[in-house]
Scaffold this active site. Structure first.
Site, PDB file in Angstrom:
ATOM      1  N   GLY A 180       0.844  -1.206   0.000  1.00 43.65           N
ATOM      2  CA  GLY A 180       0.000   0.000   0.000  1.00 43.65           C
ATOM      3  C   GLY A 180       0.868   1.241   0.000  1.00 43.65           C
ATOM      4  O   GLY A 180       2.035   1.220  -0.402  1.00 43.65           O
ATOM      5  N   GLY A 181       0.282   2.320   0.505  1.00 43.46           N
ATOM      6  CA  GLY A 181       1.017   3.592   0.545  1.00 43.46           C
ATOM      7  C   GLY A 181       2.296   3.485   1.353  1.00 43.46           C
ATOM      8  O   GLY A 181       3.190   4.336   1.224  1.00 43.46           O
ATOM      9  N   GLY A 414      24.673  14.125 -28.428  1.00 40.69           N
ATOM     10  CA  GLY A 414      24.141  14.669 -27.178  1.00 40.69           C
ATOM     11  C   GLY A 414      24.664  13.890 -25.981  1.00 40.69           C
ATOM     12  O   GLY A 414      24.825  14.442 -24.881  1.00 40.69           O
ATOM     13  N   ALA A 415      24.944  12.616 -26.207  1.00 43.89           N
ATOM     14  CA  ALA A 415      25.420  11.795 -25.092  1.00 43.89           C
ATOM     15  C   ALA A 415      26.824  12.220 -24.664  1.00 43.89           C
ATOM     16  O   ALA A 415      27.193  12.083 -23.502  1.00 43.89           O
ATOM     17  CB  ALA A 415      25.398  10.320 -25.488  1.00 43.89           C
TER      18      ALA A 415
HETATM   19  C1  HXC Z   1      -3.914  -4.556  11.260  1.00 39.78           C
HETATM   20  C2  HXC Z   1      -2.886  -6.382  10.382  1.00 39.78           C
HETATM   21  C3  HXC Z   1      -2.653  -5.694   9.173  1.00 39.78           C
HETATM   22  C4  HXC Z   1      -3.108  -4.345   9.074  1.00 39.78           C
HETATM   23  C5  HXC Z   1      -1.838  -7.668   8.995  1.00 39.78           C
HETATM   24  N1  HXC Z   1      -2.372  -7.579  10.218  1.00 39.78           N
HETATM   25  N2  HXC Z   1      -2.007  -6.515   8.324  1.00 39.78           N
HETATM   26  N3  HXC Z   1      -3.511  -5.815  11.414  1.00 39.78           N
HETATM   27  N4  HXC Z   1      -3.733  -3.836  10.162  1.00 39.78           N
HETATM   28  N5  HXC Z   1      -2.898  -3.614   7.978  1.00 39.78           N
HETATM   29  C6  HXC Z   1      -2.391  -8.622  11.250  1.00 39.78           C
HETATM   30  C7  HXC Z   1      -3.289  -9.776  10.877  1.00 39.78           C
HETATM   31  O1  HXC Z   1      -4.616  -9.501  11.259  1.00 39.78           O
HETATM   32  C8  HXC Z   1      -2.685 -10.877  11.729  1.00 39.78           C
HETATM   33  O2  HXC Z   1      -3.134 -10.695  13.079  1.00 39.78           O
HETATM   34  C9  HXC Z   1      -1.204 -10.549  11.701  1.00 39.78           C
HETATM   35  O3  HXC Z   1      -1.097  -9.185  11.326  1.00 39.78           O
HETATM   36  C10 HXC Z   1      -0.444 -11.363  10.702  1.00 39.78           C
HETATM   37  O4  HXC Z   1      -1.129 -11.267   9.449  1.00 39.78           O
HETATM   38  P1  HXC Z   1      -1.398 -12.544   8.556  1.00 39.78           P
HETATM   39  O5  HXC Z   1      -2.319 -12.125   7.503  1.00 39.78           O
HETATM   40  O6  HXC Z   1      -1.793 -13.696   9.423  1.00 39.78           O
HETATM   41  O7  HXC Z   1       0.055 -12.833   7.994  1.00 39.78           O
HETATM   42  P2  HXC Z   1       0.480 -13.289   6.557  1.00 39.78           P
HETATM   43  O8  HXC Z   1      -0.356 -14.448   6.124  1.00 39.78           O
HETATM   44  O9  HXC Z   1       1.954 -13.455   6.611  1.00 39.78           O
HETATM   45  O10 HXC Z   1       0.123 -12.071   5.599  1.00 39.78           O
HETATM   46  C11 HXC Z   1       0.747 -10.825   5.773  1.00 39.78           C
HETATM   47  C12 HXC Z   1       0.097  -9.750   4.894  1.00 39.78           C
HETATM   48  C13 HXC Z   1      -1.431  -9.759   5.100  1.00 39.78           C
HETATM   49  C14 HXC Z   1       0.419 -10.084   3.442  1.00 39.78           C
HETATM   50  C15 HXC Z   1       0.749  -8.441   5.230  1.00 39.78           C
HETATM   51  O11 HXC Z   1      -1.685  -9.661   6.476  1.00 39.78           O
HETATM   52  C16 HXC Z   1      -2.080  -8.609   4.425  1.00 39.78           C
HETATM   53  O12 HXC Z   1      -2.341  -8.670   3.229  1.00 39.78           O
HETATM   54  N6  HXC Z   1      -2.339  -7.535   5.202  1.00 39.78           N
HETATM   55  C17 HXC Z   1      -2.953  -6.341   4.615  1.00 39.78           C
HETATM   56  C18 HXC Z   1      -1.953  -5.663   3.688  1.00 39.78           C
HETATM   57  C19 HXC Z   1      -2.504  -4.392   3.107  1.00 39.78           C
HETATM   58  O13 HXC Z   1      -3.310  -4.412   2.181  1.00 39.78           O
HETATM   59  N7  HXC Z   1      -2.092  -3.304   3.664  1.00 39.78           N
HETATM   60  C20 HXC Z   1      -2.422  -2.047   3.115  1.00 39.78           C
HETATM   61  C21 HXC Z   1      -3.245  -1.371   4.110  1.00 39.78           C
HETATM   62  S1  HXC Z   1      -3.563   0.234   3.442  1.00 39.78           S
HETATM   63  P3  HXC Z   1      -3.327 -11.921  14.085  1.00 39.78           P
HETATM   64  O14 HXC Z   1      -3.870 -11.275  15.310  1.00 39.78           O
HETATM   65  O15 HXC Z   1      -4.235 -12.858  13.404  1.00 39.78           O
HETATM   66  O16 HXC Z   1      -1.953 -12.470  14.251  1.00 39.78           O
HETATM   67  C22 HXC Z   1      -2.153   1.049   3.635  1.00 39.78           C
HETATM   68  C23 HXC Z   1      -2.237   2.431   3.144  1.00 39.78           C
HETATM   69  C24 HXC Z   1      -1.125   3.253   3.683  1.00 39.78           C
HETATM   70  O17 HXC Z   1      -1.182   0.600   4.103  1.00 39.78           O
HETATM   71  C25 HXC Z   1      -1.299   4.593   3.070  1.00 39.78           C
HETATM   72  C26 HXC Z   1      -0.195   5.497   3.392  1.00 39.78           C
HETATM   73  C27 HXC Z   1      -0.304   6.700   2.518  1.00 39.78           C
END
Ligand code: HXC
Length: 524
Positions: A180-181, A414-415
């Site tokens: 993401g971001g 130019g290079a």
């Molecule tokens: C809260 C999160 C989280 C999140 C993961 N977890 N991402 N909790 N917020 N963004 C937690 C899960 O609930 C889980 O909690 C633990 O972390 C481990 O995650 P898993 O999914 O079990 O691990 P894994 O299978 O290894 O997968 C990891 C992952 C996946 C690929 C990162 O969790 C995922 O896709 N997360 C979301 C990624 C995403 O889309 N992020 C973008 C968000 S928007 P428990 O309690 O079960 O252990 C963003 C915008 C920023 O970031 C903008 C800035 C400008």
């Protein structure tokens, strides 16, 4: 304060006992089960990574008792100490650095308000004290439960990344997901390192891609190390393992100064000279045959001191740090092994960003030139070769650090101008006798110059050969440029290292004032 290794007398004071418990608790991260999962994935914990990165026993943690203040989604009953990031200061090769390391075992390393505040705090300290900041990223991105407060946290980090740019070196080490971001913090930093297997960076993940475009792609194929080392150029260095990646960070730090007012560290160990006469053997007989420019680089510099960056991306230009007489220099060199060394839009991007880093951090630039021109083609023109090529001109012209160039073979069109020519403020321009400095290549130039005569000649091939010979005699050498003072000195290849050493010595106190302005507008 007693160090952990010293014997601490047993205390009957409850307050000391409480603190001891709290410290122990904060070090437990997300608990043994989550740590075991992390290890099963072949990943180290946030603390293990810091231990490998910094000098032994040098890490001082701060903010270990910080917890989030969120109450939604039952978060109030789950307030792990440290909030998913370990922050502090330490030394690498006895030089201070600031470090943060995201802890995937706590809420997947996701970034909420408290985590962001911790990171911002050490970023501020790093800028105020003039030390590099190293972020180790392993996170699910913005913490979903905290809503916009998480986004605000990222915004605060991005702002600091931008403000710190050119003031202290910023290094991002991606050792897990960075989605993401969240990718934009590393993208704003100076260097990104990835681990071959477990590092992923993308703005929208595979699920979103599938929903929007219907394309199916794995994490690795979307944003793994191979993609970012070969296709996008996002990644500067890649390690086979996490340990190796962290060693690469240490090596990188050994070349660069701590801040924009500091000098790069000098490595007395590195001063070993290769036989300079070997340089005579490198260029092939025919001037359009390829050879490896890195053979020239590695012969000129202190032996084994070349740290190449972005090695597998835009391979037609080579960039990296190396040392001459122990001092760091930044090298930019055309690479005839790929695209004949022509400059394409990616090569221009790659070199211009590197030049700007070196200029910000007082690292002299050495440019080795063997360039037939800009790369022709519809794709090149349509991808913005004009815009990207202009960045390179801008970067060289803007740079006020000592600039040296050596034309070893071709410098056409130019290079010629763009590759650190005299006209862009280069201090000393050298050329080997094998240099070819001209507006165009032999064949093309002869055909244009003698178009009418060629049309009327009976034996066109013979006529063209004689025009080519005439052109070759006139321009396929460095002497017209030397006559005009655009080349300061024509040297034998084996004199190159010696010349560079003396020029660097002479230029070490170079001071150049740019016109007063808020900032230039690089053609991004
Ligand atoms: C809260 C999160 C989280 C999140 C993961 N977890 N991402 N909790 N917020 N963004 C937690 C899960 O609930 C889980 O909690 C633990 O972390 C481990 O995650 P898993 O999914 O079990 O691990 P894994 O299978 O290894 O997968 C990891 C992952 C996946 C690929 C990162 O969790 C995922 O896709 N997360 C979301 C990624 C995403 O889309 N992020 C973008 C968000 S928007 P428990 O309690 O079960 O252990 C963003 C915008 C920023 O970031 C903008 C800035 C400008």
């Amino acid at each position: 304060m007693p160090s952990e290794k010293e014997h601490i007398p047993e205390s009957n004071n409850d307050k000391y006992i409480d603190l001891e418990k709290m410290r122990k608790h904060s070090k437990e991260s997300g608990g043994s089960e989550k740590i075991a999962i992390q290890h099963e994935k072949g990943k180290l914990t946030a603390r293990e990574r810091i231990t490998i990165l910094v000098d032994e026993d040098s890490f001082h943690e701060i903010g270990d008792f910080v917890t989030h203040q969120s109450t939604k989604f039952e978060m109030s009953s789950n307030r792990p100490m440290g909030d998913g990031v370990i922050t502090g200061y330490a030394t690498i090769n006895e030089r201070p650095v600031y470090v943060y390391s995201q802890d995937f075992t706590v809420f997947g390393g996701s970034l909420g308000r408290a985590q962001a505040t911790k990171i911002c705090k050490i970023m501020d300290l790093a800028v105020q004290t003039g030390s590099p900041i190293i972020g180790i990223l392993d996170s699910g991105g913005a913490r979903i439960q905290e809503g916009v407060a998480s986004l605000a946290g990222y915004g605060d980090i991005f702002y600091r990344n931008s403000q710190a740019s050119g003031v202290i070196p910023q290094i991002s080490v991606i050792l897990g997901p960075c989605a993401g971001g969240a990718v934009y913090s590393p993208a704003l930093t100076d260097f990104i390192l990835m681990n071959k297997k477990n590092s992923f960076m993308f703005v929208t993940g595979p699920e979103v891609v599938k929903a929007v475009t219907g394309e199916e792609v794995s994490f690795y194929d979307l944003g793994g190390s191979e993609v970012h080392t070969e296709k996008t150029g996002v990644c500067h260095l890649v390690g086979e393992t996490e340990e190796q990646t962290l060693q690469l960070v240490k090596n990188l730090v050994s070349y660069i100064p701590s801040n924009n007012l500091d000098d790069s560290p000098i490595s007395a160990d590195s001063i070993k000279e290769t036989n300079q006469l070997l340089l005579r053997e490198i260029l092939p007989q025919q001037s359009d045959e390829p050879y490896d420019m890195k053979d020239i680089i590695n012969t000129i510099i202190d032996s084994n001191s070349f740290l190449e960056l972005q090695e597998k991306w835009a391979r037609n230009i080579v960039i990296g740090f190396s040392r001459i007489q122990g001092s760091t220099i930044g090298i930019i060199a055309n690479q005839p092994l790929f695209l004949g060394g022509a400059i394409d839009f990616n090569a221009a991007d790659k070199a211009s960003r590197f030049i700007r880093f070196c200029d910000s951090f007082n690292i002299p630039l050495l440019t080795l030139v063997d360039v037939p021109g800009f790369l022709p083609g519809i794709k090149q023109e349509h991808e913005g070769l004009i815009r990207h090529g202009a960045k390179l001109l801008f970067a060289y012209s803007e740079a006020t650090v000592p600039k040296i160039s050596v034309i070893v073979r071709k410098a056409y069109g130019g290079a010629y101008i763009v590759m650190s020519s005299k006209h862009l403020g280069t201090d000393l321009n050298l050329a080997w006798p094998t240099a070819e400095v001209a507006v165009m290549g032999l064949d093309g130039a002869s055909r244009i110059l003698h178009k009418n005569r060629l049309n009327t000649e009976n034996n066109k091939d013979e006529a063209l050969d004689s025009f080519v010979e005439e052109y070759k005699k006139e321009f396929v050498n460095p002497y017209q440029a030397a006559e005009l003072g655009y080349i300061d000195k024509v040297i034998f290849p084996e004199e190159t290292r010696k010349e560079i050493i003396s020029i660097l010595e002479v230029l070490q106190n170079k001071r150049e004032q740019s016109p007063r302005r808020k900032h230039g507008i690089s053609p991004v």
